[in-house]
Design a protein around this motif. Structure first.
Motif, PDB file in Angstrom:
ATOM      1  N   GLU A   1       0.877  -1.192   0.000  1.00  0.00           N
ATOM      2  CA  GLU A   1       0.000   0.000   0.000  1.00  0.00           C
ATOM      3  C   GLU A   1       0.898   1.220   0.000  1.00  0.00           C
ATOM      4  O   GLU A   1       1.834   1.301   0.793  1.00  0.00           O
ATOM      5  CB  GLU A   1      -0.876   0.034   1.260  1.00  0.00           C
ATOM      6  CG  GLU A   1      -1.997  -0.981   1.292  1.00  0.00           C
ATOM      7  CD  GLU A   1      -2.712  -0.964   2.649  1.00  0.00           C
ATOM      8  OE1 GLU A   1      -2.718   0.100   3.310  1.00  0.00           O
ATOM      9  OE2 GLU A   1      -3.229  -2.012   3.046  1.00  0.00           O
TER      10      GLU A   1
ATOM     11  N   GLY B   1       2.223   5.133   0.496  1.00  0.00           N
ATOM     12  CA  GLY B   1       2.076   6.080   1.605  1.00  0.00           C
ATOM     13  C   GLY B   1       3.405   6.694   1.981  1.00  0.00           C
ATOM     14  O   GLY B   1       4.423   6.498   1.302  1.00  0.00           O
TER      15      GLY B   1
ATOM     16  N   THR C   1       1.451   1.518   8.376  1.00  0.00           N
ATOM     17  CA  THR C   1       0.930   2.663   9.142  1.00  0.00           C
ATOM     18  C   THR C   1      -0.588   2.706   9.034  1.00  0.00           C
ATOM     19  O   THR C   1      -1.165   2.265   8.032  1.00  0.00           O
ATOM     20  CB  THR C   1       1.482   4.002   8.593  1.00  0.00           C
ATOM     21  OG1 THR C   1       1.125   4.112   7.222  1.00  0.00           O
ATOM     22  CG2 THR C   1       2.978   4.098   8.714  1.00  0.00           C
ATOM     23  N   ASP C   2      -1.222   3.263  10.092  1.00  0.00           N
ATOM     24  CA  ASP C   2      -2.677   3.466  10.021  1.00  0.00           C
ATOM     25  C   ASP C   2      -2.965   4.937   9.713  1.00  0.00           C
ATOM     26  O   ASP C   2      -2.042   5.721   9.452  1.00  0.00           O
ATOM     27  CB  ASP C   2      -3.353   2.989  11.316  1.00  0.00           C
ATOM     28  CG  ASP C   2      -2.973   3.828  12.544  1.00  0.00           C
ATOM     29  OD1 ASP C   2      -2.386   4.925  12.373  1.00  0.00           O
ATOM     30  OD2 ASP C   2      -3.260   3.391  13.686  1.00  0.00           O
ATOM     31  N   GLU C   3      -4.254   5.309   9.775  1.00  0.00           N
ATOM     32  CA  GLU C   3      -4.623   6.693   9.388  1.00  0.00           C
ATOM     33  C   GLU C   3      -4.061   7.737  10.342  1.00  0.00           C
ATOM     34  O   GLU C   3      -3.955   8.924  10.015  1.00  0.00           O
ATOM     35  CB  GLU C   3      -6.151   6.840   9.266  1.00  0.00           C
ATOM     36  CG  GLU C   3      -6.932   6.661  10.549  1.00  0.00           C
ATOM     37  CD  GLU C   3      -7.233   5.183  10.863  1.00  0.00           C
ATOM     38  OE1 GLU C   3      -8.007   4.950  11.804  1.00  0.00           O
ATOM     39  OE2 GLU C   3      -6.688   4.288  10.182  1.00  0.00           O
ATOM     40  N   ASN C   4      -3.670   7.332  11.554  1.00  0.00           N
ATOM     41  CA  ASN C   4      -3.071   8.270  12.522  1.00  0.00           C
ATOM     42  C   ASN C   4      -1.539   8.220  12.508  1.00  0.00           C
ATOM     43  O   ASN C   4      -0.889   8.761  13.401  1.00  0.00           O
ATOM     44  CB  ASN C   4      -3.573   7.961  13.935  1.00  0.00           C
ATOM     45  CG  ASN C   4      -5.082   8.135  14.040  1.00  0.00           C
ATOM     46  OD1 ASN C   4      -5.626   9.127  13.539  1.00  0.00           O
ATOM     47  ND2 ASN C   4      -5.757   7.172  14.654  1.00  0.00           N
ATOM     48  N   LEU C   5      -0.984   7.531  11.515  1.00  0.00           N
ATOM     49  CA  LEU C   5       0.461   7.373  11.330  1.00  0.00           C
ATOM     50  C   LEU C   5       1.121   6.509  12.408  1.00  0.00           C
ATOM     51  O   LEU C   5       2.356   6.501  12.536  1.00  0.00           O
ATOM     52  CB  LEU C   5       1.177   8.737  11.233  1.00  0.00           C
ATOM     53  CG  LEU C   5       0.755   9.619  10.049  1.00  0.00           C
ATOM     54  CD1 LEU C   5       1.469  10.965  10.097  1.00  0.00           C
ATOM     55  CD2 LEU C   5       1.068   8.932   8.719  1.00  0.00           C
TER      56      LEU C   5
ATOM     57  N   THR D   1       2.760   3.430  13.464  1.00  0.00           N
ATOM     58  CA  THR D   1       3.494   2.515  12.579  1.00  0.00           C
ATOM     59  C   THR D   1       3.800   1.207  13.296  1.00  0.00           C
ATOM     60  O   THR D   1       4.376   1.206  14.389  1.00  0.00           O
ATOM     61  CB  THR D   1       4.794   3.185  12.107  1.00  0.00           C
ATOM     62  OG1 THR D   1       4.451   4.422  11.446  1.00  0.00           O
ATOM     63  CG2 THR D   1       5.566   2.302  11.146  1.00  0.00           C
TER      64      THR D   1
ATOM     65  N   SER E   1       3.858  13.220  10.130  1.00  0.00           N
ATOM     66  CA  SER E   1       3.581  13.543   8.724  1.00  0.00           C
ATOM     67  C   SER E   1       4.880  13.943   8.025  1.00  0.00           C
ATOM     68  O   SER E   1       5.711  14.652   8.601  1.00  0.00           O
ATOM     69  CB  SER E   1       2.585  14.705   8.654  1.00  0.00           C
ATOM     70  OG  SER E   1       2.586  15.239   7.351  1.00  0.00           O
TER      71      SER E   1
END
Length: 369
Positions: A63, A65, A90-94, A96, A111
C-alpha cells in the motif's frame, strides 16, 4: 502504507540514512527518517540541513504512503529484529507497526509534509570517477583536516578540477596532504571546499569497487554525489581556500629514499615511549647511507638505524611522530622519497609524478637533545 522488506536490505538502507541524522537539533522532524512510498519505489531520506541523504530501498509496496519515523528508535528496532521478512505498516493516525516473525513493535509516526527534502541540483556540471578512487583519495587526505572549527576552511577539503586533473587538498596548520587524480575527460575548471564530515560519511557508504562509478555534481552552494541507489547532497564551505602552491617547493638540500614499511615500523616502535597527548618529537639524524631515529621521554629512550639512499647534505631534524605515521600509513609505495631543506623548513614526501604530496612541518627539538 504497507511495505515489505528483507531485513538485510532494510538494515543497509537505514544505516546509510542514519549518517545524515543530526545528533542535536531544534527541529524534531530532522530526527526522523522519511519513508516515502508514494510512487513506484521506496525512498528513505534524512537531512541535517548540512548533509542530506536519499537512498532507494529494495522492498515491496503493498500500500502506498509516507511517514517520518524517529531515526534512532527505528534503527535500533530494525537492527535487533530476526533475519527475516519485515513488514512496516501505518494506520490513518500514522501509528506505525513493525512486524518480523513473532516480534511486533508499534511506534508513532509523523507527517512527512514538514520534512526538509534535499535541495534540487541540476544534473549538468559533473565529473565521473570510480568509487574505489574516491574512497582512496578521501582515505589518503582526510587525516590532515583540522579537528576544531577555529578555521572553518581547515575542516574541509579542497576539490579542484583543472586540465583534466582532480586535485584534493587538506591541511590543519601543521601539515598538508595533496592527491592528484587524472580524469578520463576534460571538465570545466572548478574549485570547491567540501566539509570533512561529508567526505567521512561518503567514504563509509561507498562500495570501493573499481568498476562502480560515482557522479559528482557541482552547484553554487552544494555538491552532490550519486552512486548505486544513493544520493548525497552537502553544503559547501564558503571562502577562498589557502594558496597551497605558494607553500610547495621543489628545492631541497637533502633527498632520502627509504623503505616505507621499515620507516613506519620504526616510528611506530618509538611511540611506545610517548604517552597520548605528549608532544615528544622524534629526532631524525641523516648521514650517508644511514638514518638514525631517536626519541627521549620520561618513559625511556630509543634509537634505531635504518639503511637509506641519500643525496645532498647531512641533516638532523625533529617531527611530531603522529604526523609522519598518518602520512606513511596511506602511501601504498614500497619505497618513498623524502625531500628536506633545513631543520626549520617543512619536509616533503612525494612520488616522481606528484600524484601524492605530504608536507609536514618540523618541530624544534633543541630543548630535548
Amino acid at each position: 502504507m504497507k511495505l515489505i522488506f528483507q531485513k538485510n536490505e532494510l538494515l543497509k538502507s537505514v544505516s546509510i540514512s542514519m549518517k545524515a541524522v543530526p545528533g542535536k537539533t531544534t527541529l524534531p522532524i530532522l530526527e526522523c527518517i522519511l519513508i516515502d512510498a508514494t510512487s513506484n519505489e521506496i525512498k528513505f531520506t534524512s537531512n541535517d540541513m548540512e548533509l542530506g541523504i536519499e537512498t532507494i530501498v529494495q522492498g515491496t509496496i503493498a500500500e502506498k504512503g509516507q511517514v517520518a519515523l524517529d531515526a534512532r528508535i527505528f534503527s535500533e528496532i530494525v537492527r535487533k529484529l530476526p533475519e527475516n521478512e519485515v513488514t512496516v505498516q501505518t494506520d490513518e493516525n500514522l501509528l506505525t507497526t513493525i512486524t518480523c516473525e513473532k516480534a511486533t513493535f508499534s511506534i508513532p509516526g509523523k507527517s512527512g509534509e514538514d520534512f526538509s527534502y534535499l535541495p534540487l541540483i541540476e544534473k549538468t556540471d559533473n565529473i565521473t570517477i570510480s568509487q574505489f578512487t574516491l574512497k582512496e583519495v578521501i582515505r589518503q587526505t582526510i587525516f590532515s583536516i583540522a579537528a576544531n572549527e577555529n578555521n572553518k576552511l581547515m575542516t574541509g577539503e579542497l576539490f579542484e578540477i583543472k586540465d583534466n586533473m582532480l586535485k584534493v587538498v587538506s591541511l590543519d596548520g601543521h601539515r598538508i596532504a595533496i592527491r592528484r587524480i587524472e580524469l578520463k575527460e576534460s571538465y570545466p575548471e572548478r574549485k570547491v571546499v567540501v566539509p570533512g564530515k561529508t567526505l567521512n560519511e561518503i567514504s563509509k557508504i561507498l562500495s570501493g569497487e573499481i568498476d562502480d562509478l560515482v557522479d559528482i555534481y557541482f552547484a553554487e552552494n552544494h555538491i552532490m554525489f550519486v552512486f548505486d541507489d544513493t544520493t548525497v547532497v552537502s553544503r559547501l564551505i564558503d571562502g577562498e581556500y589557502f594558496r597551497i602552491d605558494q607553500m610547495l617547493s621543489s628545492d631541497y638540500e637533502t633527498k632520502v629514499v627509504i623503505n616505507k614499511k621499515e620507516f613506519l615500523d620504526c616510528i611506530d616502535r618509538a611511540t611506545l615511549l610517548v604517552k597520548e597527548g605528549d608532544k615528544k618529537p622524534i629526532i631524525i639524524d641523516i648521514t650517508d647511507g644511514s638514518m638514525e631515529l631517536k626519541i627521549n621521554s620520561p618513559m625511556g629512550s630509543m634509537n634505531e638505524e635504518i639503511d637509506i639512499s641519500k643525496e645532498g647534505k647531512d641533516i638532523m631534524i625533529g617531527f611530531n611522530p603522529k604526523f609522519l605515521i598518518d602520512a606513511l600509513k596511506v602511501i601504498d609505495d614500497e619505497e618513498i622519497s623524502i625531500y628536506l631543506v633545513n631543520p626549520k623548513a617543512p619536509c616533503f614526501i612525494r612520488n616522481d609524478e606528484e600524484s601524492y604530496i605530504y608536507l609536514i612541518l618540523p618541530v624544534n627539538f633543541n630543548a630535548v637533545r
